[in-house]
Design an enzyme around this catalytic site. Structure first.
Site, PDB file in Angstrom:
ATOM      1  N   ASP A 314      21.023  12.729  82.060  1.00 13.74           N
ATOM      2  CA  ASP A 314      21.171  13.280  83.453  1.00 13.74           C
ATOM      3  C   ASP A 314      21.933  12.368  84.234  1.00 13.74           C
ATOM      4  O   ASP A 314      22.095  11.111  83.739  1.00 13.74           O
ATOM      5  CB  ASP A 314      19.697  13.313  84.230  1.00 13.74           C
ATOM      6  CG  ASP A 314      19.861  13.678  85.566  1.00 13.74           C
ATOM      7  OD1 ASP A 314      20.401  14.595  85.944  1.00 13.74           O
ATOM      8  OD2 ASP A 314      19.297  13.015  86.343  1.00 13.74           O
ATOM      9  N   ASP A 505      15.586  11.359  85.069  1.00 15.41           N
ATOM     10  CA  ASP A 505      14.883  10.705  86.361  1.00 15.41           C
ATOM     11  C   ASP A 505      14.701  11.826  87.417  1.00 15.41           C
ATOM     12  O   ASP A 505      15.398  12.729  87.548  1.00 15.41           O
ATOM     13  CB  ASP A 505      15.879   9.517  86.803  1.00 15.41           C
ATOM     14  CG  ASP A 505      15.311   9.264  88.148  1.00 15.41           C
ATOM     15  OD1 ASP A 505      15.884   9.880  89.213  1.00 15.41           O
ATOM     16  OD2 ASP A 505      14.347   8.505  88.553  1.00 15.41           O
ATOM     17  N   ASP A 509      13.891  16.807  85.918  1.00 19.70           N
ATOM     18  CA  ASP A 509      14.152  16.553  84.386  1.00 19.70           C
ATOM     19  C   ASP A 509      13.018  16.583  83.626  1.00 19.70           C
ATOM     20  O   ASP A 509      13.062  16.312  82.309  1.00 19.70           O
ATOM     21  CB  ASP A 509      14.630  15.108  84.364  1.00 19.70           C
ATOM     22  CG  ASP A 509      16.125  14.945  85.040  1.00 19.70           C
ATOM     23  OD1 ASP A 509      16.945  15.786  84.746  1.00 19.70           O
ATOM     24  OD2 ASP A 509      16.522  14.031  85.721  1.00 19.70           O
TER      25      ASP A 509
END
Length: 642
Positions: A314, A505, A509
């Site tokens: 991410d 995070d 996610d």
């Protein structure tokens, strides 16, 4: 005491094994003459009961075509009892039941954490009635088209459109976008977004069940349930080792006609290198990772982590710090510090996350902020303030241009946003903010590739241009942007190089971390949905620890395989010698303990060694300073989410 009782209730076999051992030891030393006999009968009876249970379980597994360490455990218990090594059988029972208890604990922990995630979902909504009255209703009772009031700092309960003219929202929980966004009348606002500093009215466009946040919860639960069971490392060697041991023992018996020869072979064929050495390696590896601030939730995760071929990251909060920080101060007609002090003084009492970033920057520079301030907040646009008698306008280009001449739009790089400033009717400059890339992100990607990771990809909800800029800075060329949680799940499912490690995070996610082969959560800011659905949690705010975890896992699996190979190899030598009658049973029992000790000592090597390519002292560290945790209500909400 309460914890002991709870453990005994949940894992009665382990507690009973320990109790039997303690009682047997007490009888051995406390009863003159008869003590050893009482201890032997007690331990033998208990071990036979456990062996019967394991045998029944082995039969059930065999019907399903599954064979594993249960076969070795049963043979080990019965063979040690057959030659009078009842204490050894008790140790094997303890190792066996203890391992099962750890697996059961991990499963219960995962379900408890999913329950925690569910509890965070909005439970009520403020329904707007006629004449401005408000009625609190259960979120499940909200229907499409109803008007809802969202108070400052509250989470939007269902997907909706904004009715008011403009408002700020923190959408990091759903899209991963770290910077707050301004929504205007008619814009979509997803459930899970956190409202800014002013109450707003929205109109529901979906029920709770069909809204984004609730779908995230459902995705996490479904992904966790659908994950295929993982075959333990030692199970792969259990059946071949058992068959070889039985074949050697049977051949010795058949050739010599002496059943004692069969027992002598089985004594040195106990599977302790498999039952103990491999778990010891994995526990040692997990302890080594914990020393580096990385929690690996089980041994299966550690083995998957060692075989990772694809790493997906991410962007927000992972490759970047996850919160806006002042990147440039562009003054007009005054110094940068003078401009920053004026803006920070005006923003000092605001709970807006951008305001807090500006105040933190000014404080970090040691600037004095004025207390002679009055503020008129303009939601979605900015603010007007009087600072020491000067009119300071802070906010969007349009707001500043209304009262200030010669306003200049700055050239922004992808991922950067501007705060325009006017002072006493003239353009005074611009403060730009961005979510900075972590200092150790590029070296982490490089180390992962050096360790054998073949493919690295960025998966983010941010815009393509912003994601491309970050990816280029850290050395990643596969970028998949503008992905909502379901899009990330689909992308990970479609990646070819398995196992896939996903590093993320925040709540948005959580689904993709749950569905990845190995989910890694950057959990330094506290418990979150990401940490709860992940297999690995990084407790330190340094992404380099991800590369450390992979290096530790690879070394741990290598040591575990060495320990298994060493134990099996020595056992095979002893079995051959015992088959020829060179090792009596009593000597064989002692030699087998030596083999176990050698295998275990080798396994304990996983506790040491460097984490990765560089040692801890030389590891690249993040340059990010620690921000105060109580610097504003909006920051506290952000920390609670991510």
């Amino acid at each position: 005491m309460t914890r002991v009782l709870e453990f005994s209730r949940r894992y009665p076999t382990v507690a009973l094994t320990v109790s039997v051992g303690l009682v047997a030891l007490l009888a051995f030393f406390a009863l003159p003459g008869s003590g050893p006999t009482v201890a032997r009968v007690l331990v033998t009876t208990f071990a036979l009961v456990v062996a019967a249970q394991q045998g029944w379980g082995m039969v059930q597994d065999a019907r399903r075509g599954q064979w594993g360490l249960d076969v070795l455990a049963l043979v080990a218990i019965l063979s040690t009892l057959a030659v009078g090594e009842h204490w050894a059988s008790l140790v094997i029972v303890l190792m066996l039941t203890g391992g099962e208890a750890l697996e059961d604990y991990a499963e219960h922990r995962a379900r408890d954490e999913l329950t925690t995630l569910l509890s965070r979902a909005p439970r009520s909504a403020h329904l707007v009635l006629g004449e401005g009255s408000v009625l609190d209703v259960a979120v499940d009772d909200v229907t499409v088209g109803q008007l809802l009031l969202v108070k400052p700092g509250e989470m939007v309960p269902v997907d909706a459109v904004l009715v008011d003219e403009a408002a700020d929202f923190d959408e990091s929980s759903t899209t991963g976008e770290s910077l707050p966004v301004v929504r205007h009348r008619g814009d979509t606002v997803l459930s899970g977004a956190v409202n800014g500093s002013t109450a707003v009215t929205v109109r529901a466009t979906a029920t709770a069940a069909g809204s984004q946040y609730q779908q995230i919860v459902a995705l996490v639960e479904g992904a966790a349930e659908s994950r295929a069971p993982f075959v333990r490392l030692a199970d792969r060697y259990a059946v071949p080792f058992t068959l070889v041991a039985l074949a050697i023992a049977g051949a010795a018996w058949a050739i010599t006609g002496d059943p004692v020869r069969f027992a002598e072979v089985l004594v040195v064929a106990t599977p302790c290198p498999l039952l103990i050495a491999a778990p010891v390696s994995f526990i040692a590896g997990m302890s080594r990772a914990a020393k580096d601030g990385v929690i690996v939730k089980d041994g299966g995760t550690l083995e998957r982590l060692a075989r990772v071929r694809t790493a997906a990251f991410d962007k927000t909060g992972t490759l970047t710090h996850g919160e806006p920080r002042v990147s440039r101060v562009l003054p007009e007609g005054r110094t940068a510090d003078e401009l920053l002090a004026l803006v920070a003084s005006a923003e000092r009492l605001s709970s807006h996350v951008l305001a807090q970033a500006i105040v933190d920057e000014a404080t970090g520079r040691g600037l004095d902020l004025s207390t002679d301030v009055t503020v008129d907040d303009l939601p979605g646009r900015g603010l007007r303030a009087h600072v020491d008698g000067r009119l300071v306008v802070v906010g969007s280009y349009d707001l500043v241009a209304e009262s200030s001449a010669d306003v200049v739009r700055p050239d922004l790089v992808p991922g950067e946003m501007s705060v325009m400033v006017g002072v006493d009717g003239r353009y005074a400059g611009t403060v730009t903010l961005s979510d900075e890339v972590r200092a150790d992100a590029a070296s982490t990607v490089s180390r992962l590739r050096a360790s054998g990771v073949e493919h690295v990809v960025v998966l983010t909800g941010d815009a393509q241009a912003t994601a491309d800029a970050v990816a280029a800075e850290v050395g990643i060329d596969d970028v998949r942007a503008a992905r909502l949680p379901q899009g990330k799940v689909d992308a990970v499912a479609g990646l070819a190089g398995r196992p896939v490690m996903m590093v993320g995070d925040g709540i948005n996610d959580a689904p993709v971390l749950a569905v990845a082969d190995v989910g890694v959560a950057m959990g330094a800011r506290g418990a979150s949905a990401a940490s709860e659905s992940a297999d690995v949690v990084v407790l330190v705010d340094e992404i380099s620890r991800v590369a450390d975890a992979v290096a530790i896992s690879r070394r741990t699996v290598r040591i575990a395989l060495q320990s298994i190979g060493l134990g099996i190899g020595l056992s095979l030598v002893l079995m051959v010698l015992a088959a020829f009658g060179a090792i009596p049973a009593i000597v064989g029992a002692g030699l087998q303990e030596v083999v176990d000790l050698v295998a275990i000592l080798n396994a304990l090597r996983a506790l040491g060694g460097p984490a990765g390519e560089t040692s801890g002292a030389a590891r690249v560290r993040s340059a990010r300073p620690t921000a105060p945790t109580a610097s504003g209500e909006a920051q506290q909400r952000r920390d609670a989410l991510v």
